[in-house]
Design a protein around this motif. Structure first.
Motif, PDB file in Angstrom:
ATOM      1  N   ASP A 122       1.083  -1.204  -0.066  1.00 24.86           N
ATOM      2  CA  ASP A 122       0.034   0.047  -0.090  1.00 24.86           C
ATOM      3  C   ASP A 122       0.842   1.448  -0.099  1.00 24.86           C
ATOM      4  O   ASP A 122       0.399   2.274  -0.523  1.00 24.86           O
ATOM      5  CB  ASP A 122      -0.935  -0.026   1.327  1.00 24.86           C
ATOM      6  N   ARG A 123       1.909   1.402   0.747  1.00 30.21           N
ATOM      7  CA  ARG A 123       2.842   2.409   0.689  1.00 30.21           C
ATOM      8  C   ARG A 123       4.226   2.005   0.993  1.00 30.21           C
ATOM      9  O   ARG A 123       4.882   1.995   2.145  1.00 30.21           O
ATOM     10  CB  ARG A 123       2.281   3.514   2.107  1.00 30.21           C
ATOM     11  N   ALA A 128       6.143  11.030   0.903  1.00 30.30           N
ATOM     12  CA  ALA A 128       5.727  11.438  -0.183  1.00 30.30           C
ATOM     13  C   ALA A 128       5.985  12.782  -0.573  1.00 30.30           C
ATOM     14  O   ALA A 128       6.069  13.666   0.472  1.00 30.30           O
ATOM     15  CB  ALA A 128       4.307  10.972  -0.491  1.00 30.30           C
TER      16      ALA A 128
END
Length: 145
Positions: A122-123, A128
């Protein structure tokens, strides 16, 4: 590490050890800046960095906001191995090396926070673009330099 989500990205506080063995270039950076070592650490910890983009290595954050007194060129001769978690500066940028790798940025600290986890579908990259990052000074035992 802590985080707080906002519309403009996530605010992170990452633990960083600034002891000499975790920060081999910090004394030189401070001296070149005309600052005492502790003043350079205080300045780094008082700064909120902004993640501009990820690159070079997966999860490697290019962060703006480095205070002008700490601006330094890259090393003339890059290191063959920069330890994972190394907090580094070059020019007007800061970054954290997500893995052991070659690199020419000046090493001013180290974090135990894992910036890239390929097992997390998912990450995989912790940070980011748009995220904001602050350093929190911690002892060597929290980082294992």
């Amino acid at each position: 590490e802590g985080r707080e989500a906002t519309a403009s990205g996530t605010a992170w506080t990452l633990p960083v050890c600034f002891e000499a063995d975790c920060a081999p270039d910090l004394a030189d950076v401070a001296a070149a800046s005309g600052l005492a070592r502790e003043a350079a650490i205080d300045l780094l910890c008082a700064t909120e960095f902004t993640v501009y983009m990820l690159g070079f290595l997966p999860g490697f954050p290019y962060m703006g906001g480095l205070p002008a007194p700490l601006e330094m060129p890259r090393l003339a001769t890059p290191r063959l191995k920069v330890p994972a978690g190394s907090v580094a500066i070059a020019g007007r940028m800061a970054a954290v090396y997500p893995w052991d790798s070659p690199g020419g940025w000046r090493l001013v600290g180290r974090t135990a926070t894992r910036l890239f986890d390929p097992e997390n579908p998912d990450r995989p990259a912790l940070l980011a673009a748009g995220d904001r990052v602050r350093w929190q000074a911690v002892g060597r035992d929290a980082v294992a330099c």
